[in-house]
Enzyme design. Structure first.
Site, short mmCIF file in Angstrom:
data_model
loop_
_atom_site.label_atom_id
_atom_site.label_comp_id
_atom_site.label_asym_id
_atom_site.label_seq_id
_atom_site.Cartn_x
_atom_site.Cartn_y
_atom_site.Cartn_z
CG HIS A 1 -2.31 3.38 7.38
ND1 HIS A 1 -1.75 3.28 6.59
CD2 HIS A 1 -3.14 4.55 7.40
CE1 HIS A 1 -3.17 3.99 5.57
NE2 HIS A 1 -3.10 5.00 5.76
CG LEU B 1 17.60 -5.50 4.23
CD1 LEU B 1 17.85 -5.81 2.73
CD2 LEU B 1 16.12 -5.77 4.90
CG ASP C 1 -1.08 1.85 -2.90
OD1 ASP C 1 -1.57 2.81 -2.81
OD2 ASP C 1 -1.47 2.18 -4.67
C1 FPP Z 1 -0.62 3.77 0.95
O1 FPP Z 1 -1.53 2.95 1.10
C2 FPP Z 1 0.44 3.60 2.44
C3 FPP Z 1 1.17 4.79 2.76
C4 FPP Z 1 1.27 6.38 2.41
C5 FPP Z 1 1.71 4.57 4.05
C6 FPP Z 1 2.43 3.56 4.19
C7 FPP Z 1 2.60 3.37 5.53
C8 FPP Z 1 2.73 2.13 5.86
C9 FPP Z 1 2.97 0.33 4.99
C10 FPP Z 1 2.67 1.76 7.06
C11 FPP Z 1 3.74 2.91 7.87
C12 FPP Z 1 4.74 2.21 7.98
C13 FPP Z 1 5.63 2.70 8.54
C14 FPP Z 1 7.51 2.05 8.86
C15 FPP Z 1 5.46 2.93 10.29
P1 FPP Z 1 -2.90 3.77 1.07
O2 FPP Z 1 -3.40 4.39 2.20
O3 FPP Z 1 -2.26 4.95 -0.18
O4 FPP Z 1 -4.23 3.06 0.38
P2 FPP Z 1 -5.58 2.84 -0.52
O5 FPP Z 1 -4.49 3.83 -1.82
O6 FPP Z 1 -6.11 1.95 -0.65
O7 FPP Z 1 -6.32 4.17 -0.04
#
Ligand code: FPP
Length: 239
Positions: A32, A126, A15
């Protein structure tokens, strides 16, 4: 090097990508993209530490509610991740698979995920589960539907449904439950992640946003986990 008190299965709610980017005056997409780099680092380090199972929450059943542009960007990143990272994962003997319902994703992304699974299926390192269009409630519902259908045909006696039988119908069938769930960015919710499987997991909240979560962060979390006393509903063991 593996410590005998380390967890076998670590699950991560990655997150804070958006906030990390905004703090730098950049668009959420920048966060991201940095989040993917963080994922690469953490997978590599988990493999080096001898962790057996790593499950990461990359796209939830609720994430479709995000603006269309952000959803498209995340799908594009996923495509790029599969294309550019599978070779490295395979070389590290990582076994990769997706948990969740891939049906709503574009056909080429579904194919890339399937190719990653088949290419790495014999690896003995893993085991990496990428949760995509995953939700704990949806997982429990699909297991309930599977069991109900078996009961309707008489294949299964409802009285015989126990925890092991139910767990065997979840997306995580065959995996041990995670002993620890890490959530980054200081948030303290499970957000519909592995609801059944985390019944006795230790939740460790890391203050840093996901793009800042690195090798040292993972080791700090493992050190914190080792300090926890896990009683599983029982009482402290007297020495
Ligand atoms: C949370 O940050 C992240 C996500 C919902 C997406 C997770 C994605 C990645 C780590 C990268 C993509 C992964 C792959 C495998 C391609 P948020 O957007 O909710 O952040 P915020 O809470 O600060 O808005």
């Amino acid at each position: 090097m593996k410590n005998p008190t380390d967890p076998q299965h670590v699950a991560i709610i990655m997150d804070g990508n958006g906030r990390w980017a905004r703090q730098r005056g950049m668009p959420r997409s920048f966060g991201h993209r940095a989040g993917v780099e963080s994922l690469r680092r953490v997978v590599r380090h988990s493999a080096n530490l001898g962790i057996s199972y790593l499950t990461v929450y990359a796209f939830s059943t609720e994430n479709w509610k995000r603006p269309r542009r952000e959803v498209s960007f995340l799908i594009g990143l996923l495509r790029e991740y599969f294309r550019t990272t599978i070779g490295e994962l395979h070389a590290m003997r990582v076994r990769v698979l997706v948990i969740g319902d891939m049906a709503p994703f574009p056909a080429d992304v579904r194919e890339l995920a399937e190719k990653a699974r088949t290419q790495t299926r014999l690896n003995d390192g893993l085991r990496l589960q990428i949760a995509l269009n995953y939700g704990g409630r949806a997982d429990i519902l699909q297991a309930a539907r599977t069991l109900a259908a078996q009961a309707r045909t008489g294949e299964l006696d409802p009285a015989g449904i126990d925890e092991a039988c139910f767990a065997g119908c979840l997306h995580t069938a065959g995996l041990p439950d995670p002993e620890v769930v890490i959530r980054t960015s200081g948030e303290t919710r499970l957000s519909n992640f592995l609801l059944w499987q985390t019944a006795y997991a230790e939740l460790v909240v890391a203050a840093e946003c996901w793009p800042d979560f690195d090798e040292a962060s993972l080791e700090r979390v493992l050190a914190e986990y080792r300090q926890r006393e896990r009683r599983f509903g029982s009482v402290r063991r007297e020495s």
